[in-house]
Write a protein that holds these residues in place. Structure first.
Motif, PDB file in Angstrom:
ATOM      1  N   MET A  13       1.544   4.556  22.027  1.00 11.01           N
ATOM      2  CA  MET A  13       2.408   4.289  21.178  1.00 11.01           C
ATOM      3  C   MET A  13       2.315   4.655  19.609  1.00 11.01           C
ATOM      4  O   MET A  13       1.395   3.848  19.257  1.00 11.01           O
ATOM      5  N   VAL A  14       3.073   5.279  18.945  1.00  5.14           N
ATOM      6  CA  VAL A  14       3.001   5.127  17.613  1.00  5.14           C
ATOM      7  C   VAL A  14       3.776   4.394  16.745  1.00  5.14           C
ATOM      8  O   VAL A  14       5.156   3.988  17.063  1.00  5.14           O
ATOM      9  N   LEU A  15       3.032   3.427  16.146  1.00  5.64           N
ATOM     10  CA  LEU A  15       3.923   2.394  15.264  1.00  5.64           C
ATOM     11  C   LEU A  15       4.493   2.878  13.892  1.00  5.64           C
ATOM     12  O   LEU A  15       3.782   3.623  13.090  1.00  5.64           O
ATOM     13  N   ARG A  16       5.727   2.301  13.777  1.00  4.41           N
ATOM     14  CA  ARG A  16       6.561   2.835  12.570  1.00  4.41           C
ATOM     15  C   ARG A  16       6.020   1.692  11.478  1.00  4.41           C
ATOM     16  O   ARG A  16       6.714   0.539  11.530  1.00  4.41           O
ATOM     17  N   LEU A  17       5.385   1.872  10.377  1.00  5.70           N
ATOM     18  CA  LEU A  17       4.950   0.777   9.479  1.00  5.70           C
ATOM     19  C   LEU A  17       5.171   1.102   7.947  1.00  5.70           C
ATOM     20  O   LEU A  17       5.419   2.309   7.674  1.00  5.70           O
ATOM     21  N   ASN A  18       5.191   0.151   7.457  1.00  3.42           N
ATOM     22  CA  ASN A  18       5.364   0.351   5.796  1.00  3.42           C
ATOM     23  C   ASN A  18       3.913   0.366   5.329  1.00  3.42           C
ATOM     24  O   ASN A  18       3.050   0.106   5.820  1.00  3.42           O
ATOM     25  N   ILE A  19       3.777   0.703   4.074  1.00  2.00           N
ATOM     26  CA  ILE A  19       2.372   0.922   3.413  1.00  2.00           C
ATOM     27  C   ILE A  19       1.642  -0.365   3.493  1.00  2.00           C
ATOM     28  O   ILE A  19       0.425  -0.406   4.024  1.00  2.00           O
ATOM     29  N   ASP A  20       2.089  -1.427   3.214  1.00  2.00           N
ATOM     30  CA  ASP A  20       1.514  -2.985   3.274  1.00  2.00           C
ATOM     31  C   ASP A  20       1.011  -3.397   4.480  1.00  2.00           C
ATOM     32  O   ASP A  20       0.204  -4.241   4.742  1.00  2.00           O
ATOM     33  N   THR A  44      -6.140   0.033  11.471  1.00  2.00           N
ATOM     34  CA  THR A  44      -4.740   0.602  12.160  1.00  2.00           C
ATOM     35  C   THR A  44      -4.850   1.986  12.746  1.00  2.00           C
ATOM     36  O   THR A  44      -5.525   2.861  12.122  1.00  2.00           O
ATOM     37  N   ARG A  45      -4.340   2.036  14.019  1.00  2.00           N
ATOM     38  CA  ARG A  45      -4.287   3.347  14.527  1.00  2.00           C
ATOM     39  C   ARG A  45      -3.128   3.472  15.099  1.00  2.00           C
ATOM     40  O   ARG A  45      -2.164   3.022  15.234  1.00  2.00           O
ATOM     41  N   ASP A  46      -3.022   5.320  15.069  1.00  2.00           N
ATOM     42  CA  ASP A  46      -1.669   5.579  15.642  1.00  2.00           C
ATOM     43  C   ASP A  46      -0.245   4.927  14.804  1.00  2.00           C
ATOM     44  O   ASP A  46       0.494   4.401  15.543  1.00  2.00           O
ATOM     45  N   TRP A  47      -0.227   5.282  13.549  1.00  2.00           N
ATOM     46  CA  TRP A  47       0.818   4.780  12.885  1.00  2.00           C
ATOM     47  C   TRP A  47       1.731   5.856  12.166  1.00  2.00           C
ATOM     48  O   TRP A  47       1.156   7.039  12.015  1.00  2.00           O
TER      49      TRP A  47
END
Length: 479
Positions: free
Chosen positions: A1-8, A14-17
């Motif tokens: 599953m690809v995680l939608r993250l902010n820069i911080d 962290t993998r698959d972002w």
């Protein structure tokens, strides 16, 4: 599953972002210090206005040349995440990204119906001109500036090292001015762009400088560093407001170019003004703030005639070395073989009717004061192992009072905070009354923040309100 993250939210592990960002700064490709590769820096900003630096190297620069554009929005997936090095200044984040062949980058077009492009950026961490004198001079600190360009000089070779540079004069909306030196390719490329636009533009230019260094070159000044970027008329609200102000005040700005410039026939020009500094006595220096610019009226003398008067430094990074051997060496900071060049640097004693203290003076300001180059000083003191003849200096300073601008900085060691003084500029003020001073009077020891009281230097004769006169010291015999 690809995680939608902010820069911080993205860490080393962290993998698959995936992260939605806008390119708010993109430098031109530059050659690394060791000449082994080409790199290009970018600054990315997410939806929460958090920023991070990204880097591309040789092959990727060409691959993404037509795709990555300033102020465009992208979805970036799984860039390499690394710890930011501190060798070339303070990074904007503890981490940075590497955009390589395995990174997935998708541009969000303005016509996209699901993902919207990010709005134009507004976040700027600008250091105002009035804050610069209160920052540590010649430290690793780097600042971002937004300023009006008043003048742009030609490309030239500077000093003994013959490094190429171009000097421009900057101004803020309080009419404070700073000299800004564009070194090497910055002078050739960004400097040429500024000069060309100034020759044709009807209005004054505004520049955004990122990762800019603070220097004592020609007094307190600004200079490009390895990771600097310089952009003309950037599309920020703050820049637009400054451009409008410059347009309205253009005539006044250009008609008084030296209004706040301090010059003297006996000193290098200091193109800097940040408002009037409070005039202090020597005794009040200890209780002054631990960092900043101070002004004193004092006499000057060189009591230690057997000091070295020059140091050797790397011709690239300007790092001082203890050696007196000028052989080429492998500089760990520049990561290349480089030469050592002499730089004038010595101590001056300052005196008024409240006491004495010691300050350092260096580079072109020190050379002009001694009326000799650093090469000459090195030849006499290090190659020939002779003492400098300072009779002309003592005669020049006899009965003279100077308006002196000092930079005060501090550091801590063994639970004690120390402070040092550096001369930024000096200008003859008036002739001091004829008095005499005991040459053996005790100098104030090096400044410490914890000190509250300073012992005044006593005068042998004359009015207690008159600044005492320094006589040329009698050199002690070398052991």
């Amino acid at each position: 599953m690809v995680l939608r993250l902010n820069i911080d939210q993205i860490e080393l592990a962290t993998r698959d972002w995936i992260c939605k960002v806008q390119i708010v700064e993109i430098s031109r490709p530059r050659e690394s210090l060791d000449k082994k590769c080409t790199f290009q820096n970018l600054i990315l900003e997410d939806e929460e206005e958090c920023q991070i630096k990204a880097v591309m190297y040789s092959d990727e620069i060409e691959q993404y040349a037509d795709k990555l554009k300033l102020l465009h929005t992208y979805l970036i997936s799984t860039a390499k995440v690394k710890v930011s090095p501190t060798s070339y200044g303070k990074p904007i984040d503890k981490l940075y990204w590497i955009l390589d062949k395995e990174t997935v980058i998708a541009e969000i077009k303005p016509s996209h119906t699901v993902e919207k492009s990010l709005p134009l950026p507004t976040k700027l961490n600008i250091t105002t001109f009035d804050r610069i004198p209160h920052l540590m001079v010649d430290s690793a600190a780097e600042i971002d500036i937004l300023a009006i360009v008043l003048r742009c000089g030609p490309q030239k070779n500077a000093g003994r090292s013959h490094h190429r540079c171009r000097e421009i004069t900057l101004c803020d909306n309080q009419k404070n001015q700073f000299l800004f030196t564009l070194w090497e390719d910055f002078g050739e490329i960004e400097g040429h762009e500024i000069a060309s636009q100034m020759a044709t533009a009807a209005d004054l230019l505004v520049i955004l400088g990122r990762s800019i260094g603070i220097s004592t070159y020609h007094g307190l000044s600004l200079q490009t560093r390895y990771n600097s970027t310089v952009r003309v008329n950037p599309n920020y609200p703050q820049a637009v407001a400054l451009m409008n102000w410059a347009k309205e005040n253009k005539t006044a700005l250009l008609s008084c170019p030296s209004e706040k410039t301090s010059t003297s026939s006996s000193t290098a020009p200091m193109i800097v003004s940040t408002g009037a500094q409070q005039l202090l006595s020597i005794a009040e220096i200890s209780s002054a703030p631990s960092m900043g610019v101070l002004s004193v009226d004092a006499q000057m003398a060189i009591l230690d005639e057997f000091q070295d008067f020059c140091v050797l430094e790397c011709s690239g990074c300007k790092q001082k070395k203890r050696t007196k051997d000028r052989k080429d060496f492998d500089c760990p900071k520049c990561k290349r073989t480089t030469a050592l060049v002499p730089r004038c640097s010595f101590q001056i004693d300052l005196l008024d009717n409240t006491g004495t203290t010691t300050a350092s003076i260096s580079a072109e300001l020190g050379e002009k004061l001694l009326s000799m180059t650093a090469e000459d000083i090195f030849e006499i003191t290090c190659t020939k192992r002779q003492s400098l003849s300072l009779n002309h200096v003592h005669e020049m300073w006899s009965d003279r009072l100077f308006d002196i601008q000092l930079s005060k900085s501090s550091w801590a060691s063994s639970n004690t905070t120390h402070a040092t003084l550096s001369i930024l500029s000096y200008m003859e003020k008036q002739h001091a009354p004829h008095t005499t001073t005991d040459r053996t009077s005790k100098k104030i020891k090096p400044l410490e923040i914890s000190e509250v009281e300073v012992t005044a230097t006593t005068t042998a004769a004359g009015s207690s309100n008159a600044p005492p006169k320094f006589e040329p010291p009698t050199p002690a015999k070398k052991v």
